[in-house]
Design a protein around this motif. Structure first.
Motif, short mmCIF file in Angstrom:
data_model
loop_
_atom_site.label_atom_id
_atom_site.label_comp_id
_atom_site.label_asym_id
_atom_site.label_seq_id
_atom_site.Cartn_x
_atom_site.Cartn_y
_atom_site.Cartn_z
N THR A 1 0.84 -1.20 0.00
CA THR A 1 0.00 0.00 0.00
C THR A 1 0.87 1.24 0.00
O THR A 1 0.57 2.22 -0.71
N SER A 2 1.96 1.22 0.79
CA SER A 2 2.87 2.36 0.81
C SER A 2 3.49 2.57 -0.57
O SER A 2 3.60 3.71 -1.05
N HIS A 3 3.88 1.48 -1.22
CA HIS A 3 4.46 1.59 -2.57
C HIS A 3 3.42 2.10 -3.56
O HIS A 3 3.72 2.91 -4.44
N GLN A 4 2.14 1.68 -3.37
CA GLN A 4 1.08 2.12 -4.29
C GLN A 4 0.84 3.61 -4.13
O GLN A 4 0.55 4.30 -5.11
N PHE A 5 0.93 4.12 -2.85
CA PHE A 5 0.73 5.56 -2.63
C PHE A 5 1.81 6.35 -3.36
O PHE A 5 1.53 7.38 -4.01
N ILE A 6 3.09 5.86 -3.29
CA ILE A 6 4.19 6.56 -3.97
C ILE A 6 4.00 6.50 -5.49
O ILE A 6 4.23 7.48 -6.20
N GLU A 7 3.54 5.35 -5.99
CA GLU A 7 3.31 5.22 -7.42
C GLU A 7 2.23 6.15 -7.90
O GLU A 7 2.28 6.72 -8.99
N SER B 1 -8.75 5.42 0.13
CA SER B 1 -9.68 4.46 0.75
C SER B 1 -8.92 3.28 1.34
O SER B 1 -9.25 2.81 2.44
N ILE B 2 -7.88 2.80 0.63
CA ILE B 2 -7.12 1.65 1.13
C ILE B 2 -6.36 2.03 2.41
O ILE B 2 -6.37 1.28 3.40
N ILE B 3 -5.70 3.21 2.39
CA ILE B 3 -4.95 3.63 3.59
C ILE B 3 -5.89 3.84 4.79
O ILE B 3 -5.58 3.49 5.93
N GLU B 4 -7.08 4.39 4.54
CA GLU B 4 -8.05 4.64 5.62
C GLU B 4 -8.45 3.33 6.28
O GLU B 4 -8.55 3.24 7.51
N LYS B 5 -8.65 2.28 5.47
CA LYS B 5 -9.04 0.98 6.02
C LYS B 5 -7.91 0.37 6.84
O LYS B 5 -8.14 -0.21 7.91
N GLU B 6 -6.67 0.46 6.35
CA GLU B 6 -5.55 -0.16 7.05
C GLU B 6 -5.19 0.60 8.33
O GLU B 6 -4.71 0.00 9.31
N LEU B 7 -5.39 1.92 8.36
CA LEU B 7 -5.09 2.69 9.57
C LEU B 7 -6.10 2.43 10.68
O LEU B 7 -5.80 2.63 11.86
N LYS B 8 -7.28 2.01 10.35
CA LYS B 8 -8.28 1.71 11.38
C LYS B 8 -7.93 0.42 12.11
O LYS B 8 -8.30 0.23 13.24
#
Length: 626
Positions: free
Chosen positions: A581-587, A619-626
């Motif tokens: 997910t972190s790599h996807q955010f940078i991409e 949306s993906i980051i929001e789910k994983e941070l919860k």
């Protein structure tokens, strides 16, 4: 908040308790404005006749001339099914103001049924008294006898006139009667006397037995070989209420003594000084001088022995003397609802006025009212004698055979020096069933005028089968009552908790940014979507960058100025976001930059793809941070 809830509940219970409290009133009344030397009455009133151990206040600034004087009255009515009983009991003092100023008389105390009650205090304003003068020379009769008043008793000695207090007993037991007699001894003529100050008789219950017409008993008596004319001016019966050595304070009396003087205008000089003419001279030419004297009696110390504790009966209530008990009943064969009068009489000599109502165990099927007290007491030179009668009104409610058990009465016999217990006869009652017509209720008693039965005041008990239904609903104590009482309190507590939590959250800026990060990012993406529809590529990509970097800054509590692709990746990994997910955010950031500056990046298809990637990664980051 828990303490507030408990306090509210206790406050509600206190109001309920106050509503159920007995309604005993103990009040003090008197004039509020008096003058120096003025005599006025102080009255202590009670709406019950069962008072005991009355304790008077200290009358500082006032002289007690009379008291305590006691009186009581009672009446009863039954009206519309309700019994109304009126009882009054009063204690009065006659006092005189001594000095100017404002004075406060503290509350009096009385004990009723084991409880202590206090009256209100009295505020008395004493003003300056009115002065009056009297003429010194006043012709008294046709024989030229001149009366002159002299306030200095130069012509009368203490051996010529004095006041003496005596008692018939020096040592008694508690409750035993004592007779105190006040006598004026004189060998000069007295024209008048006035009692200025009466003793307070502290520790005694007092009753004046001088006589209704205040007739003064006079006789001659020798004292130390000298003959005196004696006048018994006051006689008091005392009943000690406590043991120990009690002191009776002096009585103060003001009197005018007439002293014979020779007239200075005797025209015949020494001719009538001859004893032969003494009678003629004394009756015609002599004059009289009034000499005012203030007399104080001696104080008396009385030894009061306590009543013995050995063999003291349980029902003993302080009666002392030579007494007896008897009883009568007016009818033993009656119907339900008819009135029966039981009279219990205590007679003899002793402290009759201090005997309280007796304890009688009546059958539970009887309705019994407080007794009417009838006193037939005489106060003579030998003290208090007579009888006290308790009249009990009884109304049977059920038919059957009933028994009124003997009434027990205990007193301390002064002759036998021991406790005596006497009992009355028992009474067997035959109660027949009434006709159910309450208007025919009969009263065969001397107190018919005290009770009235009107129409259907008293309803009879129904024994046949019948159906009951609830006619009224008691709101107090019901579920609805407690619900309406507790729900507002609980809602208030919930409101305070939420409100305090909200304040705490608002004070945490990082937490507020964290919570609002997603919403802000979504608003920027919506704005970017508008630019997408308008095909405004520069504004579109600017909002996409703001949405991505702003979301990451607020979510991770890192200023935008400190964020870079490297720091962003590490921060996401530290927050337990997956590496993919972190790599996807940078991409997504790289695709956005490439599309923004590469040729052909401003096409609607390219911008739509970037928009979808940005929305997806947030949306993906929001789910994983919860």
């Amino acid at each position: 908040m828990k303490n507030k809830l408990i306090f509210s509940f206790l406050l509600l219970l206190s109001f309920v308790k106050l509503g159920l409290a007995d309604n005993i009133q103990f009040t003090a009344t008197a004039k509020t404005n008096v003058s120096v030397g003025e005599k006025f009455v102080i009255t202590y009133s009670l709406n019950t006749n069962s008072a005991a151990n009355f304790e008077s206040p200290s009358f500082n600034g006032f002289t007690v001339l009379s008291g305590p004087n006691q009186s009581s009255s009672s009446s009863m009515q039954i009206y519309n099914g309700k019994t109304i009983q009126s009882v009054s009991y009063s204690i009065t003092y006659i006092v005189m103001a001594n000095n100017e100023g404002k004075f406060t008389i503290s509350p009096a105390t009385v004990f009723i049924n084991g409880k202590t009650y206090k009256s209100n205090s009295l505020n008395i304003n004493v003003g300056k008294g009115n002065s009056s003068t009297q003429s010194a020379g006043n012709n008294k009769n046709q024989h030229n006898q001149t009366v002159q008043e002299n306030n200095t008793p130069t012509n009368v000695s203490d051996k010529d006139i004095f006041l003496k207090a005596s008692t018939d007993k020096k040592s008694v037991v508690q409750g035993e009667q004592i007779i105190v007699t006040y006598k004026i001894y004189t060998n000069v003529q007295i024209s008048q006397y006035v009692i200025n100050k009466l003793p307070s008789y502290s520790g005694f219950w007092s009753q004046d037995i001088t006589g209704k017409n205040n007739n003064v008993k006079q006789y001659n008596e020798d004292v130390n070989g000298k003959s005196y004319a004696v006048a018994e001016i006051r006689k008091v019966a005392l009943f000690p209420q406590k043991s120990g050595t009690l002191t009776i304070e002096p009585l103060e009396v003001e009197c005018l003594a007439q002293i014979k003087t020779k007239s200075k205008k005797d025209p015949f000089g020494d001719i009538f000084n001859d004893p032969f003419f003494s009678g003629f001279s004394n009756s015609f030419f002599d004059s009289y001088q009034n000499v005012k004297r203030v007399l104080n009696s001696n104080s008396l110390n009385i030894n009061i022995e306590p009543l013995p504790e050995t063999n003291k009966p349980n029902d003993f209530n302080g009666a002392v003397g030579n007494l007896s008990i008897s009883s009568t009943i007016d009818n033993t064969d009656v119907k339900t609802g008819d009135a029966i009068t039981l009279k219990v009489t205590i007679s003899g000599s002793g402290n009759l006025s201090l005997i309280d109502k007796l304890k009688i165990n009546f059958p539970p099927d009887f309705e019994v009212y407080d007794p009417k007290i009838v006193d037939n007491i005489t106060l003579g030179s030998d003290g208090m004698k007579g009888s006290r009668t308790f009249e009990y009104l009884i109304i049977p409610r059920n038919a059957g055979q009933f028994t009124i058990n003997p009434v027990s009465f205990s007193y301390y016999d002064l002759n036998k020096k021991q406790y005596i217990t006497q009992t009355t006869d028992s009474y067997n009652l035959n109660i027949a069933k009434g006709n159910g017509n309450e208007s025919n209720v009969s009263i065969n008693a001397v107190n018919k005028e005290d009770i009235k039965y009107i129409g259907s005041d008293i309803r009879y008990i129904k024994k046949n089968n019948f159906n009951l239904k609830q006619t009224t609903h008691v709101f107090f104590g019901s579920l609805l009552f407690w619900g309406l009482f507790l729900i507002p309190i609980l809602l208030f507590i919930l409101f305070v908790v939420i409100w305090r939590k909200k304040i705490k959250e608002n004070n945490n800026i990082a937490l507020m940014k964290n919570k609002k990060a997603t919403k802000i990012a979504q608003n920027r993406l919506k704005k970017a979507q508008l630019y997408l529809k308008d095909n405004n590529s520069n504004a579109f990509y600017e909002e996409i960058f703001k949405a991505l970097w702003g979301y990451l800054s607020d979510k991770l509590n890192i200023p935008v100025s400190e964020l870079s692709k490297e720091t962003a990746g590490d921060a996401l990994l530290n927050k337990s976001v997956t590496e993919s997910t972190s790599h996807q955010f940078i991409e997504t950031l790289n695709d956005c930059e490439f599309a923004r500056f590469a040729p052909g990046g401003n096409t609607s298809q390219t911008m739509d793809s970037v928009y979808s990637e940005a929305l997806n990664i947030i949306s993906i980051i929001e789910k994983e941070l919860k």
